[in-house]
Scaffold this active site. Structure first.
Site, PDB file in Angstrom:
ATOM      1  N   ASP A 138      49.339  26.296   0.276  1.00 28.63           N
ATOM      2  CA  ASP A 138      49.328  25.227  -0.718  1.00 28.63           C
ATOM      3  C   ASP A 138      50.753  24.702  -0.838  1.00 28.63           C
ATOM      4  O   ASP A 138      51.502  24.750   0.142  1.00 28.63           O
ATOM      5  CB  ASP A 138      48.789  25.745  -2.058  1.00 28.63           C
ATOM      6  N   HIS A 187      51.530  22.544   1.816  1.00 34.52           N
ATOM      7  CA  HIS A 187      51.179  21.204   1.349  1.00 34.52           C
ATOM      8  C   HIS A 187      52.395  20.434   0.869  1.00 34.52           C
ATOM      9  O   HIS A 187      52.263  19.480   0.104  1.00 34.52           O
ATOM     10  CB  HIS A 187      50.128  21.293   0.251  1.00 34.52           C
TER      11      HIS A 187
END
Length: 508
Positions: free
Chosen positions: A316, A339
Protein backbone atom coordinates in the site's frame (compact mmCIF):
# COMPACT_ATOMS: atom_id res chain seq x y z
CA UNK A 1 83.93 67.48 104.51
CA UNK A 2 81.20 65.20 105.57
CA UNK A 3 78.64 67.63 104.22
CA UNK A 4 80.41 67.68 100.90
CA UNK A 5 80.41 63.92 100.70
CA UNK A 6 76.64 63.82 101.27
CA UNK A 7 75.99 66.28 98.49
CA UNK A 8 78.25 64.38 96.19
CA UNK A 9 76.43 61.17 96.93
CA UNK A 10 73.07 62.79 96.36
CA UNK A 11 74.26 64.24 93.05
CA UNK A 12 75.45 60.84 91.89
CA UNK A 13 72.12 59.25 92.82
CA UNK A 14 70.32 61.95 90.90
CA UNK A 15 72.50 61.33 87.85
CA UNK A 16 71.86 57.58 88.11
CA UNK A 17 68.11 58.21 88.39
CA UNK A 18 68.14 60.44 85.32
CA UNK A 19 70.15 57.84 83.40
CA UNK A 20 67.62 55.13 84.40
CA UNK A 21 64.66 57.30 83.47
CA UNK A 22 66.21 58.19 80.16
CA UNK A 23 66.81 54.52 79.45
CA UNK A 24 63.21 53.61 80.36
CA UNK A 25 61.73 56.33 78.11
CA UNK A 26 63.78 55.20 75.15
CA UNK A 27 62.45 51.66 75.57
CA UNK A 28 58.89 52.90 75.67
CA UNK A 29 59.52 55.06 72.66
CA UNK A 30 60.88 52.14 70.74
CA UNK A 31 57.91 50.06 71.72
CA UNK A 32 55.64 52.81 70.59
CA UNK A 33 57.45 53.01 67.25
CA UNK A 34 57.08 49.29 66.65
CA UNK A 35 53.41 49.43 67.62
CA UNK A 36 52.81 52.27 65.19
CA UNK A 37 54.57 50.30 62.45
CA UNK A 38 52.49 47.24 63.27
CA UNK A 39 49.31 49.26 63.24
CA UNK A 40 50.26 50.91 59.95
CA UNK A 41 51.06 47.55 58.40
CA UNK A 42 47.80 46.09 59.68
CA UNK A 43 45.85 49.04 58.34
CA UNK A 44 47.58 48.70 54.97
CA UNK A 45 46.75 45.02 54.79
CA UNK A 46 43.22 45.74 55.87
CA UNK A 47 42.85 48.22 53.02
CA UNK A 48 44.28 45.74 50.53
CA UNK A 49 41.94 43.02 51.78
CA UNK A 50 39.02 45.39 51.60
CA UNK A 51 39.85 46.16 47.97
CA UNK A 52 40.30 42.52 47.06
CA UNK A 53 36.89 41.50 48.46
CA UNK A 54 33.48 42.56 47.36
CA UNK A 55 32.00 45.75 48.67
CA UNK A 56 29.87 43.71 51.08
CA UNK A 57 33.00 42.73 53.17
CA UNK A 58 33.75 44.69 56.38
CA UNK A 59 36.69 44.63 58.84
CA UNK A 60 36.52 45.91 62.41
CA UNK A 61 39.18 46.60 65.03
CA UNK A 62 42.19 46.44 62.73
CA UNK A 63 44.42 48.14 65.39
CA UNK A 64 43.67 45.43 67.94
CA UNK A 65 44.34 42.34 65.88
CA UNK A 66 47.34 40.74 64.34
CA UNK A 67 47.91 41.43 60.67
CA UNK A 68 46.90 38.61 58.27
CA UNK A 69 47.76 37.93 54.67
CA UNK A 70 44.83 38.95 52.39
CA UNK A 71 42.55 36.11 51.27
CA UNK A 72 42.33 35.42 47.53
CA UNK A 73 39.20 36.79 45.86
CA UNK A 74 36.18 34.48 45.90
CA UNK A 75 35.50 32.58 42.69
CA UNK A 76 32.19 31.22 41.36
CA UNK A 77 32.95 27.51 41.28
CA UNK A 78 30.43 25.70 39.08
CA UNK A 79 29.78 22.21 40.39
CA UNK A 80 30.50 19.41 37.92
CA UNK A 81 27.45 18.24 35.96
CA UNK A 82 25.69 15.33 37.58
CA UNK A 83 26.54 11.97 36.17
CA UNK A 84 24.09 10.86 33.48
CA UNK A 85 21.49 8.61 34.93
CA UNK A 86 20.85 5.29 33.37
CA UNK A 87 23.37 3.50 31.21
CA UNK A 88 21.84 0.46 32.86
CA UNK A 89 20.97 -2.44 30.55
CA UNK A 90 18.25 -5.04 30.91
CA UNK A 91 18.66 -8.13 28.73
CA UNK A 92 15.42 -10.00 28.09
CA UNK A 93 17.36 -13.27 28.41
CA UNK A 94 18.06 -12.39 32.05
CA UNK A 95 14.32 -12.22 32.66
CA UNK A 96 13.64 -15.70 31.32
CA UNK A 97 13.20 -15.18 27.58
CA UNK A 98 14.06 -18.29 25.57
CA UNK A 99 14.55 -16.81 22.12
CA UNK A 100 13.97 -20.16 20.46
CA UNK A 101 11.23 -19.01 18.08
CA UNK A 102 8.74 -21.44 19.64
CA UNK A 103 8.23 -20.37 23.26
CA UNK A 104 6.05 -17.31 23.74
CA UNK A 105 8.36 -14.91 25.59
CA UNK A 106 5.42 -12.81 26.74
CA UNK A 107 3.96 -15.71 28.75
CA UNK A 108 5.25 -17.59 31.79
CA UNK A 109 7.62 -16.02 32.29
CA UNK A 110 6.58 -12.64 30.96
CA UNK A 111 10.15 -11.83 30.07
CA UNK A 112 9.54 -8.78 27.88
CA UNK A 113 7.08 -7.28 30.36
CA UNK A 114 9.49 -7.83 33.26
CA UNK A 115 12.41 -6.28 31.40
CA UNK A 116 10.24 -3.28 30.58
CA UNK A 117 9.09 -2.90 34.20
CA UNK A 118 12.72 -2.64 35.30
CA UNK A 119 13.88 -0.36 32.51
CA UNK A 120 10.90 1.93 32.99
CA UNK A 121 12.28 3.02 36.37
CA UNK A 122 15.71 4.07 35.10
CA UNK A 123 16.34 7.11 32.93
CA UNK A 124 18.27 6.41 29.71
CA UNK A 125 18.18 2.67 30.35
CA UNK A 126 18.47 0.08 27.57
CA UNK A 127 16.45 -3.05 26.90
CA UNK A 128 18.67 -5.55 25.11
CA UNK A 129 17.12 -7.91 22.56
CA UNK A 130 20.27 -9.75 21.49
CA UNK A 131 21.26 -11.04 18.08
CA UNK A 132 21.18 -14.72 17.12
CA UNK A 133 17.86 -15.26 18.91
CA UNK A 134 14.30 -15.41 17.60
CA UNK A 135 11.74 -14.20 20.12
CA UNK A 136 8.11 -15.18 19.73
CA UNK A 137 6.19 -12.22 21.15
CA UNK A 138 2.43 -11.97 21.55
CA UNK A 139 0.50 -8.68 21.56
CA UNK A 140 2.26 -6.38 24.02
CA UNK A 141 2.19 -2.77 25.17
CA UNK A 142 5.08 -0.75 26.59
CA UNK A 143 3.32 2.11 28.32
CA UNK A 144 4.07 5.31 30.20
CA UNK A 145 3.40 7.99 31.23
CA UNK A 146 5.21 7.40 34.52
CA UNK A 147 8.31 5.82 33.04
CA UNK A 148 11.61 7.68 32.96
CA UNK A 149 12.73 9.39 29.77
CA UNK A 150 15.14 8.35 27.00
CA UNK A 151 14.70 4.59 27.16
CA UNK A 152 16.29 2.62 24.32
CA UNK A 153 15.23 -0.67 22.79
CA UNK A 154 18.41 -2.19 21.36
CA UNK A 155 16.94 -4.62 18.87
CA UNK A 156 19.55 -6.85 17.28
CA UNK A 157 17.65 -10.13 17.32
CA UNK A 158 14.41 -11.09 15.58
CA UNK A 159 10.92 -10.67 16.98
CA UNK A 160 8.15 -12.71 15.36
CA UNK A 161 4.37 -12.56 15.76
CA UNK A 162 2.24 -15.58 16.60
CA UNK A 163 0.38 -17.21 13.73
CA UNK A 164 -2.06 -18.91 16.09
CA UNK A 165 -5.49 -17.27 15.70
CA UNK A 166 -6.16 -17.76 19.44
CA UNK A 167 -3.35 -15.35 20.32
CA UNK A 168 -5.33 -12.50 18.74
CA UNK A 169 -8.74 -13.13 20.27
CA UNK A 170 -11.43 -11.40 18.23
CA UNK A 171 -8.85 -9.09 16.68
CA UNK A 172 -6.52 -6.26 17.75
CA UNK A 173 -5.51 -3.01 16.08
CA UNK A 174 -1.85 -3.40 16.99
CA UNK A 175 0.75 -6.03 17.81
CA UNK A 176 3.48 -4.01 19.54
CA UNK A 177 2.36 -0.71 21.04
CA UNK A 178 4.45 2.01 22.68
CA UNK A 179 2.45 4.74 24.41
CA UNK A 180 2.95 8.01 26.28
CA UNK A 181 6.71 8.02 26.54
CA UNK A 182 9.37 10.73 26.30
CA UNK A 183 12.54 10.22 24.32
CA UNK A 184 11.91 6.62 23.25
CA UNK A 185 14.27 4.98 20.73
CA UNK A 186 14.18 1.69 18.86
CA UNK A 187 17.50 1.00 17.18
CA UNK A 188 19.70 -1.84 16.04
CA UNK A 189 20.12 -4.31 13.22
CA UNK A 190 17.25 -6.60 14.17
CA UNK A 191 13.95 -7.56 12.57
CA UNK A 192 10.28 -7.25 13.53
CA UNK A 193 8.43 -9.90 11.50
CA UNK A 194 4.64 -9.76 11.55
CA UNK A 195 4.17 -13.12 9.77
CA UNK A 196 1.49 -11.42 7.73
CA UNK A 197 0.91 -13.99 5.01
CA UNK A 198 -1.68 -15.87 7.07
CA UNK A 199 -3.61 -12.61 7.41
CA UNK A 200 -3.33 -11.39 3.80
CA UNK A 201 -4.65 -14.64 2.39
CA UNK A 202 -7.30 -15.30 5.01
CA UNK A 203 -9.74 -12.49 4.26
CA UNK A 204 -8.77 -10.64 1.09
CA UNK A 205 -12.32 -9.93 0.03
CA UNK A 206 -13.20 -7.91 3.14
CA UNK A 207 -10.39 -5.41 2.71
CA UNK A 208 -10.87 -1.95 1.22
CA UNK A 209 -9.16 -1.46 -2.12
CA UNK A 210 -7.22 1.43 -3.59
CA UNK A 211 -9.66 3.51 -5.61
CA UNK A 212 -6.99 4.49 -8.14
CA UNK A 213 -7.14 0.88 -9.35
CA UNK A 214 -10.23 1.88 -11.35
CA UNK A 215 -7.95 4.00 -13.58
CA UNK A 216 -5.72 1.08 -14.42
CA UNK A 217 -7.24 -1.07 -17.17
CA UNK A 218 -5.22 -3.97 -18.54
CA UNK A 219 -5.47 -4.73 -22.27
CA UNK A 220 -7.72 -7.71 -21.55
CA UNK A 221 -10.05 -5.38 -19.58
CA UNK A 222 -9.89 -7.43 -16.37
CA UNK A 223 -9.23 -5.21 -13.42
CA UNK A 224 -7.64 -7.88 -11.26
CA UNK A 225 -6.17 -11.22 -12.08
CA UNK A 226 -5.44 -14.25 -9.93
CA UNK A 227 -7.41 -13.35 -6.81
CA UNK A 228 -5.63 -14.75 -3.75
CA UNK A 229 -7.05 -17.98 -2.38
CA UNK A 230 -7.86 -17.88 1.36
CA UNK A 231 -5.70 -20.20 3.42
CA UNK A 232 -5.99 -21.21 7.04
CA UNK A 233 -3.67 -20.22 9.83
CA UNK A 234 -1.26 -22.53 11.57
CA UNK A 235 -3.94 -23.87 13.91
CA UNK A 236 -6.48 -24.59 11.15
CA UNK A 237 -8.73 -21.58 11.83
CA UNK A 238 -9.00 -18.26 10.09
CA UNK A 239 -7.32 -15.19 11.51
CA UNK A 240 -9.54 -12.38 12.84
CA UNK A 241 -10.90 -9.91 10.30
CA UNK A 242 -9.30 -7.04 12.24
CA UNK A 243 -5.64 -6.94 11.29
CA UNK A 244 -3.00 -5.47 13.58
CA UNK A 245 -0.38 -2.84 12.85
CA UNK A 246 3.07 -4.27 13.59
CA UNK A 247 4.50 -1.35 15.60
CA UNK A 248 2.47 1.61 16.82
CA UNK A 249 3.55 4.70 18.76
CA UNK A 250 0.87 6.73 20.49
CA UNK A 251 1.06 10.00 22.43
CA UNK A 252 4.86 10.05 22.62
CA UNK A 253 7.48 12.78 22.30
CA UNK A 254 10.90 12.66 20.67
CA UNK A 255 10.60 9.24 19.08
CA UNK A 256 13.42 7.68 17.05
CA UNK A 257 13.33 4.53 14.93
CA UNK A 258 16.55 3.63 13.15
CA UNK A 259 18.46 0.67 11.77
CA UNK A 260 15.79 -2.00 12.13
CA UNK A 261 13.70 -3.85 9.55
CA UNK A 262 9.94 -4.30 9.86
CA UNK A 263 8.59 -6.92 7.51
CA UNK A 264 5.43 -8.81 6.60
CA UNK A 265 3.07 -6.87 8.81
CA UNK A 266 -0.56 -8.04 8.77
CA UNK A 267 -1.52 -4.45 8.02
CA UNK A 268 0.39 -1.18 8.52
CA UNK A 269 4.05 -1.67 9.42
CA UNK A 270 4.89 1.45 11.44
CA UNK A 271 2.32 3.92 12.76
CA UNK A 272 2.56 7.20 14.68
CA UNK A 273 -0.56 8.68 16.24
CA UNK A 274 -0.57 11.87 18.34
CA UNK A 275 3.21 12.03 18.44
CA UNK A 276 5.52 15.02 18.31
CA UNK A 277 9.16 15.09 17.30
CA UNK A 278 9.53 11.88 15.25
CA UNK A 279 12.75 10.81 13.52
CA UNK A 280 12.85 7.77 11.22
CA UNK A 281 16.00 6.96 9.27
CA UNK A 282 18.24 4.18 8.00
CA UNK A 283 15.50 1.58 8.36
CA UNK A 284 13.64 -0.80 6.06
CA UNK A 285 10.07 -1.89 5.48
CA UNK A 286 9.65 -5.05 3.45
CA UNK A 287 6.47 -6.77 2.30
CA UNK A 288 5.27 -8.11 -1.08
CA UNK A 289 3.63 -5.68 -3.46
CA UNK A 290 0.39 -7.67 -3.35
CA UNK A 291 0.10 -7.73 0.45
CA UNK A 292 -3.19 -5.96 1.14
CA UNK A 293 -3.27 -2.63 3.04
CA UNK A 294 0.26 -2.92 4.35
CA UNK A 295 1.25 0.76 4.50
CA UNK A 296 4.91 1.33 5.22
CA UNK A 297 4.76 4.36 7.54
CA UNK A 298 1.44 5.83 8.64
CA UNK A 299 1.26 9.30 10.23
CA UNK A 300 -1.80 10.67 11.99
CA UNK A 301 -2.20 13.71 14.26
CA UNK A 302 1.58 13.96 14.43
CA UNK A 303 3.84 16.99 14.07
CA UNK A 304 7.51 17.69 13.41
CA UNK A 305 8.24 14.44 11.61
CA UNK A 306 11.47 13.67 9.74
CA UNK A 307 11.80 10.59 7.51
CA UNK A 308 14.95 10.03 5.47
CA UNK A 309 17.41 7.49 4.11
CA UNK A 310 14.86 4.72 4.29
CA UNK A 311 13.76 1.88 1.98
CA UNK A 312 10.03 1.17 1.87
CA UNK A 313 8.57 -1.81 -0.02
CA UNK A 314 4.98 -2.78 0.76
CA UNK A 315 1.49 -3.45 -0.61
CA UNK A 316 0.00 0.00 0.00
CA UNK A 317 1.25 3.57 0.54
CA UNK A 318 4.95 3.75 1.30
CA UNK A 319 4.10 6.75 3.47
CA UNK A 320 0.54 7.72 4.38
CA UNK A 321 -0.06 11.19 5.84
CA UNK A 322 -3.43 11.56 7.53
CA UNK A 323 -5.36 14.30 9.26
CA UNK A 324 -3.73 16.39 11.98
CA UNK A 325 -0.23 16.23 10.48
CA UNK A 326 1.99 19.26 10.00
CA UNK A 327 5.68 20.00 9.56
CA UNK A 328 6.48 16.69 7.88
CA UNK A 329 9.75 16.45 5.93
CA UNK A 330 10.46 13.34 3.87
CA UNK A 331 13.61 13.03 1.78
CA UNK A 332 16.00 10.49 0.29
CA UNK A 333 13.52 7.65 0.47
CA UNK A 334 13.21 4.68 -1.89
CA UNK A 335 9.63 3.54 -2.45
CA UNK A 336 8.55 0.42 -4.29
CA UNK A 337 6.71 -1.74 -4.66
CA UNK A 338 3.77 0.07 -3.15
CA UNK A 339 1.21 2.78 -3.83
CA UNK A 340 3.53 5.77 -3.58
CA UNK A 341 3.55 8.58 -1.02
CA UNK A 342 0.05 9.83 -0.21
CA UNK A 343 -1.69 12.54 1.74
CA UNK A 344 -5.03 11.03 2.77
CA UNK A 345 -7.61 9.70 2.38
CA UNK A 346 -9.06 12.67 4.21
CA UNK A 347 -12.60 13.67 5.17
CA UNK A 348 -14.14 10.23 5.35
CA UNK A 349 -17.66 10.09 6.81
CA UNK A 350 -17.94 13.88 6.82
CA UNK A 351 -14.96 14.43 9.12
CA UNK A 352 -12.77 17.52 9.21
CA UNK A 353 -9.17 17.08 8.07
CA UNK A 354 -6.26 19.48 8.50
CA UNK A 355 -2.85 18.93 6.91
CA UNK A 356 -0.18 21.58 6.33
CA UNK A 357 3.50 22.19 5.64
CA UNK A 358 4.42 18.90 4.00
CA UNK A 359 7.67 18.49 2.03
CA UNK A 360 8.47 15.37 0.01
CA UNK A 361 11.69 15.57 -1.98
CA UNK A 362 14.57 13.57 -3.40
CA UNK A 363 12.50 10.40 -3.71
CA UNK A 364 13.05 7.36 -5.92
CA UNK A 365 9.97 5.30 -6.89
CA UNK A 366 10.00 2.09 -8.88
CA UNK A 367 7.09 -0.11 -9.91
CA UNK A 368 4.50 1.67 -7.77
CA UNK A 369 0.82 2.32 -8.49
CA UNK A 370 1.01 6.03 -7.67
CA UNK A 371 3.83 8.48 -7.35
CA UNK A 372 2.84 11.46 -5.19
CA UNK A 373 -0.86 11.64 -4.38
CA UNK A 374 -3.50 13.60 -2.47
CA UNK A 375 -6.79 11.77 -1.92
CA UNK A 376 -9.92 13.02 -0.17
CA UNK A 377 -13.46 11.79 0.30
CA UNK A 378 -16.56 13.67 -0.75
CA UNK A 379 -18.44 15.23 2.14
CA UNK A 380 -15.40 16.10 4.23
CA UNK A 381 -14.18 19.52 5.40
CA UNK A 382 -10.95 21.20 6.46
CA UNK A 383 -7.94 21.90 4.27
CA UNK A 384 -4.64 20.74 2.84
CA UNK A 385 -2.18 23.55 2.18
CA UNK A 386 1.51 24.20 1.82
CA UNK A 387 2.62 20.99 0.09
CA UNK A 388 5.81 20.56 -1.94
CA UNK A 389 6.68 17.51 -4.03
CA UNK A 390 10.18 18.05 -5.43
CA UNK A 391 12.77 16.02 -7.32
CA UNK A 392 10.77 12.81 -7.56
CA UNK A 393 12.28 10.18 -9.85
CA UNK A 394 9.70 7.68 -11.07
CA UNK A 395 10.34 4.45 -12.94
CA UNK A 396 7.49 2.33 -14.34
CA UNK A 397 4.98 4.14 -12.14
CA UNK A 398 1.37 3.83 -13.26
CA UNK A 399 0.10 7.25 -12.10
CA UNK A 400 2.97 9.57 -11.10
CA UNK A 401 0.92 12.68 -10.11
CA UNK A 402 -2.56 12.34 -8.59
CA UNK A 403 -5.16 14.52 -6.89
CA UNK A 404 -8.38 12.60 -6.32
CA UNK A 405 -11.19 14.35 -4.43
CA UNK A 406 -13.66 11.61 -5.29
CA UNK A 407 -11.80 8.86 -3.46
CA UNK A 408 -13.88 5.82 -2.53
CA UNK A 409 -12.40 2.50 -1.38
CA UNK A 410 -15.65 0.55 -1.70
CA UNK A 411 -17.95 -0.32 -4.54
CA UNK A 412 -20.04 2.84 -4.46
CA UNK A 413 -19.99 6.18 -2.64
CA UNK A 414 -22.65 8.89 -2.39
CA UNK A 415 -22.08 12.13 -4.31
CA UNK A 416 -21.68 15.08 -1.94
CA UNK A 417 -20.93 18.76 -2.49
CA UNK A 418 -18.68 19.53 0.47
CA UNK A 419 -14.98 18.70 0.29
CA UNK A 420 -11.60 19.23 1.88
CA UNK A 421 -10.09 22.43 0.43
CA UNK A 422 -6.79 21.99 -1.43
CA UNK A 423 -4.45 24.91 -2.10
CA UNK A 424 -0.78 25.74 -2.41
CA UNK A 425 0.29 22.42 -3.96
CA UNK A 426 3.61 22.51 -5.84
CA UNK A 427 5.06 19.82 -8.10
CA UNK A 428 8.60 20.38 -9.34
CA UNK A 429 11.10 18.14 -11.09
CA UNK A 430 8.86 15.09 -11.32
CA UNK A 431 10.67 12.97 -13.91
CA UNK A 432 10.77 9.45 -15.28
CA UNK A 433 8.46 6.91 -16.90
CA UNK A 434 4.77 6.13 -16.47
CA UNK A 435 2.68 3.18 -17.64
CA UNK A 436 -0.95 4.48 -17.47
CA UNK A 437 -1.42 8.26 -17.07
CA UNK A 438 1.12 10.99 -16.23
CA UNK A 439 -1.23 13.37 -14.39
CA UNK A 440 -4.67 12.85 -12.89
CA UNK A 441 -6.25 15.91 -11.24
CA UNK A 442 -9.88 15.29 -10.18
CA UNK A 443 -10.92 18.18 -7.94
CA UNK A 444 -14.22 19.00 -6.31
CA UNK A 445 -16.97 20.66 -8.36
CA UNK A 446 -17.94 22.96 -5.49
CA UNK A 447 -14.44 23.54 -4.13
CA UNK A 448 -11.82 23.53 -6.93
CA UNK A 449 -8.14 22.97 -6.27
CA UNK A 450 -6.27 26.28 -6.26
CA UNK A 451 -2.65 27.41 -6.56
CA UNK A 452 -1.46 24.18 -8.10
CA UNK A 453 2.00 24.84 -9.57
CA UNK A 454 3.83 22.59 -12.05
CA UNK A 455 7.52 23.07 -12.79
CA UNK A 456 9.98 20.85 -14.64
CA UNK A 457 7.60 17.94 -15.24
CA UNK A 458 9.13 15.40 -17.63
CA UNK A 459 7.23 12.13 -17.83
CA UNK A 460 7.55 9.75 -20.75
CA UNK A 461 5.27 6.76 -21.50
CA UNK A 462 6.40 3.20 -21.15
CA UNK A 463 4.02 0.81 -22.83
CA UNK A 464 3.51 -2.33 -20.74
CA UNK A 465 0.17 -4.13 -20.31
CA UNK A 466 -2.21 -1.24 -19.59
CA UNK A 467 -4.26 1.17 -21.66
CA UNK A 468 -2.56 4.57 -21.62
CA UNK A 469 -4.16 7.99 -21.25
CA UNK A 470 -3.39 11.67 -21.63
CA UNK A 471 -3.18 14.04 -18.65
CA UNK A 472 -6.54 14.69 -17.02
CA UNK A 473 -7.64 17.79 -15.08
CA UNK A 474 -11.00 18.66 -13.55
CA UNK A 475 -11.60 21.91 -11.65
CA UNK A 476 -7.86 22.42 -11.14
CA UNK A 477 -6.44 25.96 -11.14
CA UNK A 478 -2.86 27.16 -10.95
CA UNK A 479 0.11 27.80 -13.20
CA UNK A 480 2.72 26.15 -15.38
CA UNK A 481 6.05 27.85 -14.76
CA UNK A 482 7.86 25.80 -17.42
CA UNK A 483 6.83 23.67 -20.39
CA UNK A 484 5.93 20.13 -19.40
CA UNK A 485 6.38 16.73 -21.00
CA UNK A 486 3.78 15.76 -21.95
CA UNK A 487 1.96 19.10 -22.29
CA UNK A 488 -0.58 19.55 -19.49
CA UNK A 489 -3.00 21.85 -21.25
CA UNK A 490 -5.92 20.88 -19.06
CA UNK A 491 -4.67 22.89 -16.07
CA UNK A 492 -6.69 26.13 -15.82
CA UNK A 493 -4.43 29.13 -15.37
CA UNK A 494 -5.23 31.53 -12.56
CA UNK A 495 -8.08 31.23 -10.10
CA UNK A 496 -11.67 30.12 -10.53
CA UNK A 497 -14.13 32.90 -11.37
CA UNK A 498 -16.34 31.90 -8.48
CA UNK A 499 -13.47 31.91 -6.02
CA UNK A 500 -15.16 31.89 -2.65
CA UNK A 501 -13.73 33.21 0.60
CA UNK A 502 -12.50 30.54 2.97
CA UNK A 503 -15.16 29.69 5.52
CA UNK A 504 -15.25 27.91 8.84
CA UNK A 505 -16.09 24.80 6.86
CA UNK A 506 -12.57 24.50 5.47
CA UNK A 507 -10.50 26.53 7.95
CA UNK A 508 -8.16 24.74 10.30
Amino acid sequence: MRNFSFRRLAFMLLIALLVWCSSSGTCHARRGKHWRQSRAASASLSKKKSKSHSSGSHHHGGSKSKSKAPLPPKQDITPPPPEKKGSESFNVLDFGAKGDGETDDTKSPQAFQAAWASACKVEASTIMIPSDYIFLVGPISFSGPYCEANIVFQLDGTIIAPTNAKAWGSGLLWWIEITKLRGITIQGSGVIDGKGSVWWQDSPYNDPFDDEAKLIIPFNNTAQENQPIPINSKQGSKMPSIKPTALRFYGSFNVTVTGITIQNSPQCHLKFDNCMGVSIYDMNVSSPGDSVNTDGIHLQNSKDVLIHTTNLACGDDCVSIQTGCSNVYIHNVKCGPGHGISIGGLGRDGTKACVSNITVRDISMHNTMNGVRIKTWQGGSGSVQGVLFSNIQVSEVELPIVIDQFYCDKQKCKNQTSAVALSGITYEKIRGTYTVKPVHFACSDSLPCMDVTLTGIQLTPLQERYHMYDPFCWQTFGELTTPTVPPIGCLQIGKPSSNRIQSDHDSC
